[in-house]
Write an enzyme that holds these catalytic residues in place. Structure first.
Site, PDB file in Angstrom:
ATOM      1  N   GLY A 122      34.216  35.853  35.117  1.00  0.00           N
ATOM      2  CA  GLY A 122      33.990  35.851  36.558  1.00  0.00           C
ATOM      3  C   GLY A 122      35.122  36.497  37.324  1.00  0.00           C
ATOM      4  O   GLY A 122      35.701  35.889  38.227  1.00  0.00           O
ATOM      5  N   SER A 123      35.427  37.762  36.983  1.00  0.00           N
ATOM      6  CA  SER A 123      36.682  38.348  37.487  1.00  0.00           C
ATOM      7  C   SER A 123      36.502  39.643  38.264  1.00  0.00           C
ATOM      8  O   SER A 123      37.434  40.439  38.373  1.00  0.00           O
ATOM      9  CB  SER A 123      37.636  38.597  36.313  1.00  0.00           C
ATOM     10  OG  SER A 123      36.984  39.235  35.235  1.00  0.00           O
ATOM     11  N   THR A 124      35.331  39.877  38.850  1.00  0.00           N
ATOM     12  CA  THR A 124      35.144  41.089  39.646  1.00  0.00           C
ATOM     13  C   THR A 124      35.518  40.880  41.114  1.00  0.00           C
ATOM     14  O   THR A 124      35.477  41.826  41.903  1.00  0.00           O
ATOM     15  CB  THR A 124      33.694  41.580  39.562  1.00  0.00           C
ATOM     16  OG1 THR A 124      32.813  40.532  39.989  1.00  0.00           O
ATOM     17  CG2 THR A 124      33.340  41.992  38.139  1.00  0.00           C
TER      18      THR A 124
ATOM     19  N   GLY B   5      37.686  37.826  44.054  1.00  0.00           N
ATOM     20  CA  GLY B   5      38.363  36.565  44.299  1.00  0.00           C
ATOM     21  C   GLY B   5      39.543  36.271  43.392  1.00  0.00           C
ATOM     22  O   GLY B   5      40.327  37.164  43.052  1.00  0.00           O
ATOM     23  N   ILE B   6      39.653  35.016  42.990  1.00  0.00           N
ATOM     24  CA  ILE B   6      40.777  34.586  42.154  1.00  0.00           C
ATOM     25  C   ILE B   6      40.787  35.355  40.841  1.00  0.00           C
ATOM     26  O   ILE B   6      41.835  35.802  40.376  1.00  0.00           O
ATOM     27  CB  ILE B   6      40.688  33.066  41.897  1.00  0.00           C
ATOM     28  CG1 ILE B   6      40.962  32.286  43.193  1.00  0.00           C
ATOM     29  CG2 ILE B   6      41.683  32.640  40.811  1.00  0.00           C
ATOM     30  CD1 ILE B   6      40.708  30.791  43.075  1.00  0.00           C
ATOM     31  N   GLY B   7      39.623  35.522  40.227  1.00  0.00           N
ATOM     32  CA  GLY B   7      39.565  36.216  38.941  1.00  0.00           C
ATOM     33  C   GLY B   7      40.086  37.634  39.013  1.00  0.00           C
ATOM     34  O   GLY B   7      40.804  38.092  38.113  1.00  0.00           O
TER      35      GLY B   7
ATOM     36  N   TYR C 123      29.144  19.757  42.205  1.00  0.00           N
ATOM     37  CA  TYR C 123      30.256  20.672  41.938  1.00  0.00           C
ATOM     38  C   TYR C 123      31.479  19.908  41.443  1.00  0.00           C
ATOM     39  O   TYR C 123      32.092  20.264  40.431  1.00  0.00           O
ATOM     40  CB  TYR C 123      30.590  21.458  43.206  1.00  0.00           C
ATOM     41  CG  TYR C 123      31.869  22.260  43.133  1.00  0.00           C
ATOM     42  CD1 TYR C 123      31.933  23.447  42.410  1.00  0.00           C
ATOM     43  CD2 TYR C 123      33.015  21.830  43.801  1.00  0.00           C
ATOM     44  CE1 TYR C 123      33.096  24.188  42.349  1.00  0.00           C
ATOM     45  CE2 TYR C 123      34.187  22.567  43.742  1.00  0.00           C
ATOM     46  CZ  TYR C 123      34.225  23.740  43.023  1.00  0.00           C
ATOM     47  OH  TYR C 123      35.387  24.465  42.959  1.00  0.00           O
TER      48      TYR C 123
END
Length: 262
Positions: free
Chosen positions: A14-16, A18-20, A152
């Site tokens: 999940g790194s495209t 934000g934090i990633g 969540y």
């Protein structure tokens, strides 16, 4: 302190954005060979183009790692990593009584089982080589369960249980397992959540986010949302050689939201 990931192979789910994406940038600047991940080819290609300016080597994998199929395909194409950052996750407010079984299952598969599958696949190779790092990106919501996002919070607490238990399972192997707990952070997801308020007030995203923190996370000590780079810094450190004595830990980057001295 000089943190160096030369010759290290790093997976960030999940790194495209934000934090990633900020984590990927940090690893590249430190010399790592990074594999970024997103759900679509277009998203992955755009992220790679943006990251190419930071040097290092960056590759991409398009697929929803919340599914067993995509995880299996990733493992076939990329059988070894030295560092696995389980960053993939979704969130969103929803009342407990309006949350159907399908949503509970979707959050569980994406937020929890993606990390379980990746850790199960790559930890044995790390153990054989005598070195490795597994990081679960949890949340302060693992400890402060939000009443409007119980589904969540449940998944984030689950990540803490898995990371602590797996750290003990890998005792003495040279492989560490930790969880990082961001608080409210100016990620793309949070920006989208606050967009309506930004449009309504005309205030900056930073101002609206700070107002949100003051209203919804009154125990915050920094009195603002964190930047994605601030969270990434903790993830890079705990993934480094210098953090070799830190394992089984829940490391907060929450701005002091969790009102605890431990």
């Amino acid at each position: 302190m000089i943190i160096d990931f030369t010759d290290k192979r790093i997976l960030i789910s999940g790194s495209t954005a934000g934090i990633g994406l900020a984590v990927a940038e940090g690893f590249l600047k430190a010399g790592g060979h990074v594999l970024i991940n997103g759900r679509t080819d277009a998203g992955v290609e755009t992220a790679i183009m943006g990251l190419s300016q930071f040097g290092g080597r960056v590759d991409g994998f398009a697929g929803d790692l919340g599914t067993e199929e995509a995880c299996s395909r990733l493992m076939r194409q990329h059988p070894e990593f030295d560092v696995v950052v389980n960053n993939l996750g979704i969130f969103g407010p929803q009342d407990f009584f309006d949350t159907p079984d399908a949503d509970w299952e979707r959050f569980f598969q994406i937020n929890v089982m993606s990390g379980v599958r990746l850790a199960r696949a790559y930890a044995p190779g790390m153990t054989k080589r005598g070195w490795g790092r597994i990081v679960f990106v949890s949340s302060e919501s693992a400890l402060n369960i939000p009443e409007d996002m119980i589904h969540y919070g449940f998944t984030k607490t689950g990540q803490l249980a898995i990371s602590r238990g797996l750290a003990k399972r890998l005792a003495g192997t040279g492989v560490t397992v930790n969880a990082v707990l961001p608080g409210p952070t100016l990620s793309d997801g949070v920006a989208e959540m606050l967009k309506a308020e930004v449009d309504r007030t005309g205030d900056s995203l930073e101002k609206v986010a700070a107002d949100f923190v003051l209203a919804q996370r009154r125990s915050s000590i920094i009195r603002r949302a964190a930047r994605v780079e601030e969270v990434a810094n903790m993830i890079l450190y705990v993934s480094s050689e210098q953090a070799s004595a830190t394992t089984g830990a829940a490391l907060r980057v929450d701005g002091g939201v969790v009102d605890s001295i431990v």
